[in-house]
Design a protein around this motif. Sequence first.
Motif, PDB file in Angstrom:
ATOM      1  N   ILE A 198       0.753  -1.294  -0.065  1.00  0.00           N
ATOM      2  CA  ILE A 198       0.113   0.056   0.128  1.00  0.00           C
ATOM      3  C   ILE A 198       0.935   1.306   0.024  1.00  0.00           C
ATOM      4  O   ILE A 198       0.613   2.273  -0.563  1.00  0.00           O
ATOM      5  CB  ILE A 198      -0.903  -0.284   1.277  1.00  0.00           C
ATOM      6  CG1 ILE A 198      -2.021  -1.183   1.061  1.00  0.00           C
ATOM      7  CG2 ILE A 198      -1.509   1.390   1.287  1.00  0.00           C
ATOM      8  CD1 ILE A 198      -2.905  -1.264   2.344  1.00  0.00           C
ATOM      9  N   VAL A 199       1.915   1.131   0.919  1.00  0.00           N
ATOM     10  CA  VAL A 199       2.824   2.358   0.715  1.00  0.00           C
ATOM     11  C   VAL A 199       3.411   2.844  -0.510  1.00  0.00           C
ATOM     12  O   VAL A 199       3.423   3.888  -0.871  1.00  0.00           O
ATOM     13  CB  VAL A 199       3.991   2.224   1.768  1.00  0.00           C
ATOM     14  CG1 VAL A 199       5.019   3.173   1.497  1.00  0.00           C
ATOM     15  CG2 VAL A 199       3.485   2.184   3.268  1.00  0.00           C
ATOM     16  N   LEU A 200       3.710   1.392  -1.195  1.00  0.00           N
ATOM     17  CA  LEU A 200       4.342   1.596  -2.597  1.00  0.00           C
ATOM     18  C   LEU A 200       3.479   2.200  -3.619  1.00  0.00           C
ATOM     19  O   LEU A 200       3.766   2.872  -4.597  1.00  0.00           O
ATOM     20  CB  LEU A 200       4.954   0.182  -3.136  1.00  0.00           C
ATOM     21  CG  LEU A 200       6.187  -0.243  -2.279  1.00  0.00           C
ATOM     22  CD1 LEU A 200       6.477  -1.844  -2.852  1.00  0.00           C
ATOM     23  CD2 LEU A 200       7.403   0.606  -2.588  1.00  0.00           C
ATOM     24  N   LEU A 201       1.986   1.726  -3.441  1.00  0.00           N
ATOM     25  CA  LEU A 201       1.192   2.411  -4.356  1.00  0.00           C
ATOM     26  C   LEU A 201       0.828   3.631  -4.355  1.00  0.00           C
ATOM     27  O   LEU A 201       0.704   4.575  -5.165  1.00  0.00           O
ATOM     28  CB  LEU A 201      -0.344   1.567  -4.102  1.00  0.00           C
ATOM     29  CG  LEU A 201      -0.386   0.056  -4.584  1.00  0.00           C
ATOM     30  CD1 LEU A 201      -1.825  -0.210  -3.902  1.00  0.00           C
ATOM     31  CD2 LEU A 201      -0.489   0.037  -6.224  1.00  0.00           C
ATOM     32  N   TYR A 202       0.854   4.294  -2.974  1.00  0.00           N
ATOM     33  CA  TYR A 202       0.811   5.953  -2.908  1.00  0.00           C
ATOM     34  C   TYR A 202       1.999   6.514  -3.427  1.00  0.00           C
ATOM     35  O   TYR A 202       1.850   7.304  -4.060  1.00  0.00           O
ATOM     36  CB  TYR A 202       0.599   6.185  -1.179  1.00  0.00           C
ATOM     37  CG  TYR A 202      -0.779   5.795  -0.586  1.00  0.00           C
ATOM     38  CD1 TYR A 202      -1.813   6.593  -1.083  1.00  0.00           C
ATOM     39  CD2 TYR A 202      -0.910   4.753   0.185  1.00  0.00           C
ATOM     40  CE1 TYR A 202      -2.956   6.146  -0.600  1.00  0.00           C
ATOM     41  CE2 TYR A 202      -2.162   4.698   0.917  1.00  0.00           C
ATOM     42  CZ  TYR A 202      -2.990   5.275   0.465  1.00  0.00           C
ATOM     43  OH  TYR A 202      -4.617   5.255   1.114  1.00  0.00           O
ATOM     44  N   ALA A 203       3.226   5.927  -3.028  1.00  0.00           N
ATOM     45  CA  ALA A 203       4.666   6.427  -3.660  1.00  0.00           C
ATOM     46  C   ALA A 203       4.309   6.436  -5.222  1.00  0.00           C
ATOM     47  O   ALA A 203       4.790   7.408  -5.808  1.00  0.00           O
ATOM     48  CB  ALA A 203       5.602   5.606  -3.120  1.00  0.00           C
ATOM     49  N   ALA A 204       3.781   5.489  -5.822  1.00  0.00           N
ATOM     50  CA  ALA A 204       3.793   5.181  -7.183  1.00  0.00           C
ATOM     51  C   ALA A 204       2.893   6.324  -7.956  1.00  0.00           C
ATOM     52  O   ALA A 204       3.108   6.939  -8.999  1.00  0.00           O
ATOM     53  CB  ALA A 204       3.307   3.918  -7.632  1.00  0.00           C
ATOM     54  N   ILE A 205       1.671   6.745  -7.171  1.00  0.00           N
ATOM     55  CA  ILE A 205       0.928   7.590  -7.512  1.00  0.00           C
ATOM     56  C   ILE A 205       1.584   9.079  -7.642  1.00  0.00           C
ATOM     57  O   ILE A 205       1.495   9.724  -8.557  1.00  0.00           O
ATOM     58  CB  ILE A 205      -0.532   7.616  -6.809  1.00  0.00           C
ATOM     59  CG1 ILE A 205      -1.271   6.331  -7.028  1.00  0.00           C
ATOM     60  CG2 ILE A 205      -1.383   8.890  -7.080  1.00  0.00           C
ATOM     61  CD1 ILE A 205      -2.715   6.154  -6.170  1.00  0.00           C
ATOM     62  N   VAL A 206       2.309   9.253  -6.591  1.00  0.00           N
ATOM     63  CA  VAL A 206       2.848  10.678  -6.361  1.00  0.00           C
ATOM     64  C   VAL A 206       4.040  10.762  -7.336  1.00  0.00           C
ATOM     65  O   VAL A 206       4.098  11.802  -8.178  1.00  0.00           O
ATOM     66  CB  VAL A 206       3.082  10.656  -4.741  1.00  0.00           C
ATOM     67  CG1 VAL A 206       4.005  12.225  -4.908  1.00  0.00           C
ATOM     68  CG2 VAL A 206       2.256  10.868  -3.865  1.00  0.00           C
TER      69      VAL A 206
END
Length: 409
Positions: A311-319
């Motif tokens: 989930i952390v990686l998903l947020y980072a990927a979006i940003v």
Amino acid sequence: MNEVAEAETVGAEVKRRVQKQLGRASTSRAGMWFWEVDRVLLLLTLFLMAIGLVAVAAASPATARRYSDATHIMAPMHYFWRQLMWVCVSVPVLVAVSMLPIKLARRLSLIGAILFTAMLFVLPLVGAEVNGAKRWIGVGISQFQPSEFLKPLFIVSTAWMLSFRARDPELPVLFVTGAMTALIGVLLMLQPDFGQTIVFALVWLILLMISGISPLAIGGLMGTAVAGVVAAYLFYGTARTRIDNFLFPTKEAALHDRYQIEMAHATLTEGGLTGTGPGGGQMKFRLPEAHTDYIFSVIGEEFGLISCAVIVLLYAAIVIRVFMRMIDEEDAFVLLAASGLAAQFGVQALINMAVNTGIAPSKGMTLPFISYGGSSMIALSIGMGLLLAFTRRNPYLKRSPYTGRWSKG
């Protein structure tokens, strides 16, 4: 056999029409949108919504038990079904906003920012009080939080004002946007809502840095921010209580903020790397607000720390996706608006996860697209819709690596 052949013919015709409607040669609004929109960003957002539904389903029994009483027994999946309803409302909102032309999106954002700022003024008079704070306005059987809707609209409005610096660096946009941010901060602290105040201030500072203000001005603003936190501690009771309960816990604090933080951390780590499995968590039943503020901890317990890392990686990927897409953007407004919306999205997620892991005091802030809440879900969909609108690209144009200009490919 004739019926089968006829069905295949009808199916082929439907497929041909869909391909024609959404093909690169289509000039319809839906067809152009499909090829212009950042489909990776859209898919990542929908994936987060799907994760949110699974997470709310896991947290719903614990929250339903907490809020049930002798006169009103909630169904274990009460909050899941309500969240599913809000997702069904939010996805069309997201798509509709993402289809807006940039000028119309900007104009509606300015109008909306004025409207929701006005709501913050009247909130102390007409707001519904929940847990000692007046942050919500009741509408029929539901409530909404004006500050949630104001966040993306404030960012777009601030980006529009700061974009004038590209034409005339002497314009006092720094002062104007700073005064606007300070006004909103005061109105939020009256609710009280210190967490949202921090988000507005941080996003404003990020927008200023992206707009290209001098390092000296950035240093001065950082110093002002530190002074503001100190002043809040000295003169703002809510901030002082939250900071004291986090840094210098007492027995009384152990029953309130500190208890929540410690329970969130214990729940998060209970499942280890792989989790207890769906429905297997027990610590979540002792966790306050398991479906909203502390849903990240519920995910950790039932699906493991590996799932939390994803989930952390998903947020980072979006940003990161948004910032990479803005590297060659020449329109100052689009650059600031898209970057600001991505920053707000990342900051809010970061604050929520910091609270759940015990490295920040409780803020009462949701995890974007994962926490339960209709007001939050629709507001985030508006923000992401605006972000998708500002990052759309014409599929028929390519930027020259030599001149930087767009032309037909």
